[in-house]
Design a protein around this motif. Structure first.
Motif, PDB file in Angstrom:
ATOM      1  N   ALA A 193       0.810  -1.350   0.155  1.00 47.99           N
ATOM      2  CA  ALA A 193      -0.163  -0.045  -0.089  1.00 47.99           C
ATOM      3  C   ALA A 193       0.872   1.231   0.162  1.00 47.99           C
ATOM      4  CB  ALA A 193      -0.957   0.119   1.125  1.00 47.99           C
ATOM      5  N   ALA A 194       1.777   1.330   0.614  1.00 47.03           N
ATOM      6  CA  ALA A 194       2.772   2.412   0.778  1.00 47.03           C
ATOM      7  C   ALA A 194       3.656   2.563  -0.653  1.00 47.03           C
ATOM      8  CB  ALA A 194       4.002   2.218   1.840  1.00 47.03           C
TER       9      ALA A 194
ATOM     10  N   SER B 132       2.283   6.168  -3.312  1.00 45.05           N
ATOM     11  CA  SER B 132       3.530   7.005  -3.215  1.00 45.05           C
ATOM     12  C   SER B 132       3.338   8.421  -4.047  1.00 45.05           C
ATOM     13  CB  SER B 132       4.622   6.244  -3.734  1.00 45.05           C
ATOM     14  OG  SER B 132       4.537   6.201  -4.968  1.00 45.05           O
ATOM     15  N   ASN B 133       4.615   9.219  -3.820  1.00 48.78           N
ATOM     16  CA  ASN B 133       4.560  10.405  -4.609  1.00 48.78           C
ATOM     17  C   ASN B 133       5.231  10.001  -6.112  1.00 48.78           C
ATOM     18  OD1 ASN B 133       4.639  13.317  -4.935  1.00 48.78           O
ATOM     19  ND2 ASN B 133       6.789  13.374  -4.710  1.00 48.78           N
ATOM     20  N   THR B 134       5.699   8.817  -6.480  1.00 47.14           N
ATOM     21  CA  THR B 134       6.129   8.483  -7.617  1.00 47.14           C
ATOM     22  C   THR B 134       4.879   7.975  -8.541  1.00 47.14           C
ATOM     23  OG1 THR B 134       8.272   7.688  -6.817  1.00 47.14           O
ATOM     24  CG2 THR B 134       7.573   7.012  -8.944  1.00 47.14           C
ATOM     25  N   MET B 135       3.823   7.281  -7.789  1.00 48.43           N
ATOM     26  CA  MET B 135       2.758   7.083  -8.479  1.00 48.43           C
ATOM     27  C   MET B 135       1.766   8.238  -8.944  1.00 48.43           C
ATOM     28  SD  MET B 135       1.124   4.688  -9.716  1.00 48.43           S
ATOM     29  CE  MET B 135       1.220   3.041  -9.039  1.00 48.43           C
ATOM     30  N   SER B 136       1.822   9.200  -7.930  1.00 49.08           N
ATOM     31  CA  SER B 136       1.357  10.491  -8.130  1.00 49.08           C
ATOM     32  C   SER B 136       1.756  11.170  -9.418  1.00 49.08           C
ATOM     33  CB  SER B 136       1.182  11.228  -6.896  1.00 49.08           C
ATOM     34  OG  SER B 136       0.578  12.475  -7.324  1.00 49.08           O
ATOM     35  N   ALA B 137       3.109  11.148  -9.474  1.00 47.30           N
ATOM     36  CA  ALA B 137       3.752  11.842 -10.731  1.00 47.30           C
ATOM     37  C   ALA B 137       3.571  11.397 -11.921  1.00 47.30           C
ATOM     38  CB  ALA B 137       5.309  11.923 -10.312  1.00 47.30           C
ATOM     39  N   ALA B 138       3.619   9.707 -11.752  1.00 46.93           N
ATOM     40  CA  ALA B 138       3.157   8.855 -13.060  1.00 46.93           C
ATOM     41  C   ALA B 138       1.646   9.112 -13.488  1.00 46.93           C
ATOM     42  CB  ALA B 138       3.289   7.330 -12.621  1.00 46.93           C
ATOM     43  N   ILE B 139       0.764   9.487 -12.641  1.00 49.74           N
ATOM     44  CA  ILE B 139      -0.324   9.650 -13.061  1.00 49.74           C
ATOM     45  C   ILE B 139      -0.735  10.912 -13.914  1.00 49.74           C
ATOM     46  CG2 ILE B 139      -2.771  10.280 -12.345  1.00 49.74           C
ATOM     47  CD1 ILE B 139      -2.523   8.027 -10.093  1.00 49.74           C
TER      48      ILE B 139
END
Length: 51
Positions: free
Chosen positions: A12-13, A17-24
């Motif tokens: 879940a962590a 993550s911020n990386t997933m947010s940036a990828a979206i």
């Protein structure tokens, strides 16, 4: 604890993550995601959970 009593937050962590947010955001900016998918709100949510 065993079985269902254990919680695994590692995955879940990684997901929230911020990386997933940036990828979206990146996929949305490149038009891989349509605006009716609410990718901006999803990216903000992932960033909020990460912080």
């Amino acid at each position: 604890m065993s079985g269902a009593q254990r919680q695994r937050v590692k995955y879940a962590a990684k997901l929230f993550s911020n990386t997933m947010s940036a990828a979206i955001y990146r996929c949305g900016a490149l038009d891989y995601l349509s605006e009716d998918m609410n990718w901006t709100e999803c990216g903000e949510f992932f960033k909020l959970v990460n912080n």
